[in-house]
Design a protein around this motif. Sequence first.
Motif, PDB file in Angstrom:
ATOM      1  N   GLY A  35       3.889 -17.893   3.712  1.00 28.60           N
ATOM      2  CA  GLY A  35       5.167 -17.346   3.326  1.00 28.60           C
ATOM      3  C   GLY A  35       5.901 -18.138   2.268  1.00 28.60           C
ATOM      4  N   GLN A  36       5.314 -19.229   1.788  1.00 27.24           N
ATOM      5  CA  GLN A  36       6.020 -20.076   0.841  1.00 27.24           C
ATOM      6  C   GLN A  36       5.696 -19.667  -0.586  1.00 27.24           C
ATOM      7  OE1 GLN A  36       5.044 -24.213   1.096  1.00 27.24           O
ATOM      8  NE2 GLN A  36       6.444 -24.783  -0.511  1.00 27.24           N
ATOM      9  N   ALA A  37       6.722 -19.653  -1.426  1.00 30.63           N
ATOM     10  CA  ALA A  37       6.516 -19.327  -2.826  1.00 30.63           C
ATOM     11  C   ALA A  37       5.823 -20.485  -3.512  1.00 30.63           C
ATOM     12  CB  ALA A  37       7.857 -19.048  -3.501  1.00 30.63           C
ATOM     13  N   GLY A  38       4.775 -20.185  -4.198  1.00 31.42           N
ATOM     14  CA  GLY A  38       4.060 -21.220  -4.937  1.00 31.42           C
ATOM     15  C   GLY A  38       2.672 -20.761  -5.285  1.00 31.42           C
ATOM     16  N   PRO A  39       2.000 -21.473  -6.201  1.00 34.56           N
ATOM     17  CA  PRO A  39       0.687 -21.065  -6.668  1.00 34.56           C
ATOM     18  C   PRO A  39      -0.354 -20.950  -5.564  1.00 34.56           C
ATOM     19  CG  PRO A  39       1.583 -22.810  -8.041  1.00 34.56           C
ATOM     20  CD  PRO A  39       2.506 -22.639  -6.878  1.00 34.56           C
ATOM     21  N   ALA A  40      -0.305 -21.830  -4.558  1.00 29.77           N
ATOM     22  CA  ALA A  40      -1.306 -21.764  -3.498  1.00 29.77           C
ATOM     23  C   ALA A  40      -1.200 -20.462  -2.724  1.00 29.77           C
ATOM     24  CB  ALA A  40      -1.165 -22.954  -2.553  1.00 29.77           C
ATOM     25  N   SER A  41       0.027 -19.975  -2.508  1.00 25.24           N
ATOM     26  CA  SER A  41       0.187 -18.739  -1.753  1.00 25.24           C
ATOM     27  C   SER A  41      -0.128 -17.509  -2.605  1.00 25.24           C
ATOM     28  CB  SER A  41       1.587 -18.655  -1.169  1.00 25.24           C
ATOM     29  OG  SER A  41       2.547 -18.679  -2.187  1.00 25.24           O
ATOM     30  N   LEU A  42      -0.171 -17.662  -3.923  1.00 24.06           N
ATOM     31  CA  LEU A  42      -0.541 -16.542  -4.784  1.00 24.06           C
ATOM     32  C   LEU A  42      -2.049 -16.323  -4.797  1.00 24.06           C
ATOM     33  CD1 LEU A  42       1.790 -17.074  -7.880  1.00 24.06           C
ATOM     34  CD2 LEU A  42       2.032 -15.417  -6.039  1.00 24.06           C
ATOM     35  N   ASP A  43      -2.814 -17.346  -4.432  1.00 27.42           N
ATOM     36  CA  ASP A  43      -4.271 -17.249  -4.482  1.00 27.42           C
ATOM     37  C   ASP A  43      -4.824 -16.124  -3.617  1.00 27.42           C
ATOM     38  OD1 ASP A  43      -4.355 -19.327  -6.262  1.00 27.42           O
ATOM     39  OD2 ASP A  43      -4.836 -20.834  -4.750  1.00 27.42           O
ATOM     40  N   ASN A  44      -4.264 -15.921  -2.452  1.00 26.23           N
ATOM     41  CA  ASN A  44      -4.789 -14.890  -1.555  1.00 26.23           C
ATOM     42  C   ASN A  44      -3.725 -13.867  -1.163  1.00 26.23           C
ATOM     43  OD1 ASN A  44      -3.277 -16.515   0.056  1.00 26.23           O
ATOM     44  ND2 ASN A  44      -4.804 -16.776   1.652  1.00 26.23           N
ATOM     45  N   GLU A  45      -2.801 -13.602  -2.062  1.00 31.12           N
ATOM     46  CA  GLU A  45      -1.709 -12.687  -1.732  1.00 31.12           C
ATOM     47  C   GLU A  45      -2.193 -11.268  -1.455  1.00 31.12           C
ATOM     48  OE1 GLU A  45      -0.418 -10.145  -3.892  1.00 31.12           O
ATOM     49  OE2 GLU A  45      -1.842 -10.591  -5.454  1.00 31.12           O
ATOM     50  N   LEU A  46      -3.303 -10.847  -2.036  1.00 39.51           N
ATOM     51  CA  LEU A  46      -3.814  -9.499  -1.748  1.00 39.51           C
ATOM     52  C   LEU A  46      -4.359  -9.409  -0.322  1.00 39.51           C
ATOM     53  CD1 LEU A  46      -5.467  -8.473  -5.120  1.00 39.51           C
ATOM     54  CD2 LEU A  46      -3.577  -7.330  -3.961  1.00 39.51           C
ATOM     55  N   GLU A  47      -4.871 -10.520   0.211  1.00 35.06           N
ATOM     56  CA  GLU A  47      -5.317 -10.532   1.607  1.00 35.06           C
ATOM     57  C   GLU A  47      -4.110 -10.618   2.541  1.00 35.06           C
ATOM     58  OE1 GLU A  47      -6.914 -12.664  -0.731  1.00 35.06           O
ATOM     59  OE2 GLU A  47      -8.429 -11.089  -0.944  1.00 35.06           O
ATOM     60  N   GLN A  48      -3.090 -11.376   2.129  1.00 36.20           N
ATOM     61  CA  GLN A  48      -1.881 -11.497   2.952  1.00 36.20           C
ATOM     62  C   GLN A  48      -1.105 -10.187   3.004  1.00 36.20           C
ATOM     63  OE1 GLN A  48       0.607 -14.649   1.520  1.00 36.20           O
ATOM     64  NE2 GLN A  48      -1.033 -16.150   1.557  1.00 36.20           N
ATOM     65  N   HIS A  49      -1.090  -9.479   1.888  1.00 39.12           N
ATOM     66  CA  HIS A  49      -0.322  -8.233   1.776  1.00 39.12           C
ATOM     67  C   HIS A  49      -1.217  -7.136   1.191  1.00 39.12           C
ATOM     68  CE1 HIS A  49       3.149 -10.754   2.504  1.00 39.12           C
ATOM     69  NE2 HIS A  49       2.804 -11.504   1.482  1.00 39.12           N
ATOM     70  N   PRO A  50      -2.161  -6.627   1.966  1.00 42.63           N
ATOM     71  CA  PRO A  50      -3.096  -5.632   1.422  1.00 42.63           C
ATOM     72  C   PRO A  50      -2.458  -4.268   1.144  1.00 42.63           C
ATOM     73  CG  PRO A  50      -3.497  -5.965   3.755  1.00 42.63           C
ATOM     74  CD  PRO A  50      -2.466  -6.975   3.344  1.00 42.63           C
ATOM     75  N   ARG A  51      -1.341  -3.959   1.802  1.00 37.54           N
ATOM     76  CA  ARG A  51      -0.707  -2.659   1.644  1.00 37.54           C
ATOM     77  C   ARG A  51       0.744  -2.848   1.225  1.00 37.54           C
ATOM     78  NH1 ARG A  51      -4.547   0.628   2.579  1.00 37.54           N
ATOM     79  NH2 ARG A  51      -3.352   2.519   2.562  1.00 37.54           N
ATOM     80  N   CYS A  52       1.236  -1.901   0.476  1.00 40.86           N
ATOM     81  CA  CYS A  52       2.621  -1.939  -0.007  1.00 40.86           C
ATOM     82  C   CYS A  52       3.580  -1.813   1.170  1.00 40.86           C
ATOM     83  CB  CYS A  52       2.853  -0.805  -1.004  1.00 40.86           C
ATOM     84  SG  CYS A  52       4.552  -0.717  -1.624  1.00 40.86           S
ATOM     85  N   ILE A  53       4.581  -2.665   1.201  1.00 37.43           N
ATOM     86  CA  ILE A  53       5.562  -2.677   2.286  1.00 37.43           C
ATOM     87  C   ILE A  53       6.415  -1.405   2.293  1.00 37.43           C
ATOM     88  CG2 ILE A  53       7.361  -3.914   1.007  1.00 37.43           C
ATOM     89  CD1 ILE A  53       6.469  -4.527   4.657  1.00 37.43           C
TER      90      ILE A  53
END
Length: 185
Positions: A35-53
């Motif tokens: 849940g933290q903003a930063g480059p590491a959390s952008l690496d797998n954001e499609l797996e974290q959020h596969p569907r539009c909220i």
Amino acid sequence: MQRRTLLKTAGLAIGSAAALTTLPHPAVAALSSPGQAGPASLDNELEQHPRCIICNMDRRKFHYSRHVLYYADQHTEGTCSINCASEAMLRERKRGFSAIYAADFGSHSDPKPLIEVTQATYLIGSSLTGVMTQVSKHSFARRSDAEAEMARSGGQLASFEQAVSSALEDYSRMLTRQYSRERQN
């Protein structure tokens, strides 16, 4: 009456204590958590959020127009487009935002890399297919890429603020059309 007040107070105290136990220690929060903003959390954001909220569309399919919203409380949400991102921003405006990212439509990689929206140039109203709208809105990391696409597909260059404004205007038109249809029935 006193019993009701006592129960409300006890419920609030229990709820607050439960919430506090789930908050991460600052040292833990400093790590690259999902849940933290930063480059590491952008690496797998499609797996974290596969569907539009907002609309539940597959964000992997619409990787070229997706957005990621990082809230001040460290929560993240993914959307399929600037239109859904605008709706999420409107709904969650009281939470505050720490960062918002958009896909770089000008990139040739798959999935498109994410860029911070205030650094992006948006192309609005081109002949490119829109996502969740008839008026297309695509973000570019480099203004020169947006200008080249504008020469091919038309449209106009815009900032993130103008893209959000355009998305909210789309919603306004949609809602007034829906209201008119429903009044006639």
